[in-house]
Design an enzyme around this catalytic site. Structure first.
Site, PDB file in Angstrom:
ATOM      1  N   ARG A   1      19.450 -12.426  22.333  1.00  0.00           N
ATOM      2  CA  ARG A   1      18.741 -13.198  21.317  1.00  0.00           C
ATOM      3  C   ARG A   1      18.341 -14.531  21.943  1.00  0.00           C
ATOM      4  O   ARG A   1      19.103 -15.118  22.698  1.00  0.00           O
ATOM      5  CB  ARG A   1      19.615 -13.443  20.077  1.00  0.00           C
TER       6      ARG A   1
ATOM      7  N   GLU B   1      10.774 -16.819  17.718  1.00  0.00           N
ATOM      8  CA  GLU B   1       9.776 -15.744  17.825  1.00  0.00           C
ATOM      9  C   GLU B   1       9.072 -15.575  16.480  1.00  0.00           C
ATOM     10  O   GLU B   1       9.706 -15.681  15.431  1.00  0.00           O
ATOM     11  CB  GLU B   1      10.465 -14.419  18.206  1.00  0.00           C
TER      12      GLU B   1
ATOM     13  N   HIS C   1       9.879  -9.523  24.104  1.00  0.00           N
ATOM     14  CA  HIS C   1      10.933  -8.826  23.364  1.00  0.00           C
ATOM     15  C   HIS C   1      10.694  -7.313  23.370  1.00  0.00           C
ATOM     16  O   HIS C   1      10.695  -6.661  22.322  1.00  0.00           O
ATOM     17  CB  HIS C   1      11.013  -9.345  21.923  1.00  0.00           C
TER      18      HIS C   1
END
Length: 384
Positions: free
Chosen positions: A210, A239, A256
């Site tokens: 993360r 994000e 990601h």
């Protein structure tokens, strides 16, 4: 029965059309109005599922086709009598292969012929970190694993886990922790300014967990210094509106997608299909193998003249080379913030088909047993 689902979940129709009417919506923009009349909600990691989204709806089952669950308010779901299922481990191997590809590229960058000369510190030993440690150990790497929560409950096996500072001394440091903001072992900004300062130019830092596990402001400041570590980032704070300065400073920057192999995404769908079938008392009749297409590349052949590491690197990059994703991602960094955010999501939504190592059969003619063991450890199928 109405199923509201993130449009990025693969094979929705194949798995769920027999159960209900599917309504596909953008996951990041999913609203309470869109789910109000739904019976089933299927999401990925970009949708925050909580009281604000579901209060007053008729949703009775929520499934996230992902490993992580920090986007789900499980406590509220339980209090509201809403069943919940996740897909732990579904794309763990995809992330492992992303990291292995980066380590291979790092060895090439440093002109190291034997990549096992690089020590690897793994922070977080769940499905991804544990799987990575297992593969690296089979390949002959010196691996240091840090997982304080597991070390605390597995006291009889305490020698298996190291302190964080020890893991941070390795040539490669790779993060695989959940995002935890409170409790005895928080991971929010786990790598803060002092810990980033301890890393040096000979090290590679990888984050596929993360974005919030690393303090972005501190990392930007550290990477502007002369002796800063090499950094590969797949996850970001805030994000999809990521910090473009940080992306510019990173060696490898991707949007990601570490867990975005076709096998990983489809397995996530299958696991939630199974959980929903059990919840509804329905038979489980479908498996992901029924729907996986033939890979674009199915076989590679190496002769006895091939160098073991060169052959392994070639096979790895035939399946996945993160530099391609990095190149596509960097084209978006000059856009305005809102456009950059939309492009981040588009790159994920329209991600090209990526197959795992197991989809590729390796033919080895007269090669050493060591080479055979390496390809097996990586997860390729062998034809001798």
């Amino acid at each position: 029965m109405i199923i509201v689902a993130d449009e990025n979940i693969p094979l929705l129709e194949s798995f769920f059309s027999d159960i209900g009417d599917i309504r596909q919506v953008p996951g990041r923009a999913m609203s309470a109005a869109e789910v109000k009349d739904a019976d089933i909600l299927l999401v990925r990691s970009v949708t925050r599922v909580d009281e604000e989204l579901l209060a007053g709806s008729r949703v009775r089952f929520v499934g996230t086709c992902t490993i992580g669950t920090d986007h789900i308010d499980q406590q509220w779901l339980e209090s509201a009598g809403i069943a919940f299922a996740a897909a732990p481990g579904c794309n763990a191997n995809s992330v492992v292969e992303y990291v292995l590809s980066l380590i291979s590229l790092r060895a090439e960058k440093l002109c190291i012929n034997d990549w096992t000369e690089l020590s690897v510190g793994i922070v977080g030993a769940g499905n991804v970190g544990g799987g990575l440690a297992h593969k690296l150990e089979r390949l002959g790497f010196d691996v240091v694993v840090c997982d304080p929560p597991r070390a605390e409950v597995e006291e009889e096996d305490e020698e298996a886990f190291a302190e964080l500072d020890e893991a941070l001394k390795c040539d490669v440091v790779t993060l695989h922790t959940p995002l935890v903001r409170d409790g005895d072992h928080p991971t929010y900004h786990l790598l803060d300014a002092p810990r980033l300062a301890a890393l040096n130019a000979d090290q590679l830092l990888i984050n596929t967990s993360r974005g919030e596990v690393i303090d972005t402001a501190a990392l930007v400041q550290r990477l502007a210094e002369a002796d800063s570590p090499c950094v590969a980032l797949d996850v970001w704070e805030n994000e999809p509106r990521i910090n473009p300065e940080l992306a510019e400073l990173a060696w490898i920057a991707t949007p990601h997608i570490a867990g975005y192999s076709l096998e990983g995404k489809v397995q996530g769908t299958e696991m939630i299909y199974q959980a929903l079938s059990r919840f509804m008392g329905l038979p489980v009749r479908k498996q992901s193998g029924q729907f996986l297409p033939e890979p674009a590349l199915s076989k590679l052949s190496f002769t006895s003249a091939a160098d073991e590491m060169d052959a392994a690197s070639t096979a790895i990059r035939c399946c996945f080379d993160p530099r391609r994703d990095d190149a596509r991602f960097r084209r978006s960094l000059s856009l305005a913030a809102d456009e950059r955010g939309r492009e981040f999501d588009r790159l994920r939504r329209e991600y090209p088909v990526r197959r795992e190592f197991s989809s590729l059969k390796i033919q080895l003619k007269g090669t050493s047993k060591s080479a055979q063991d390496t390809f097996r450890a990586l997860g390729f199928k062998l034809k001798l």
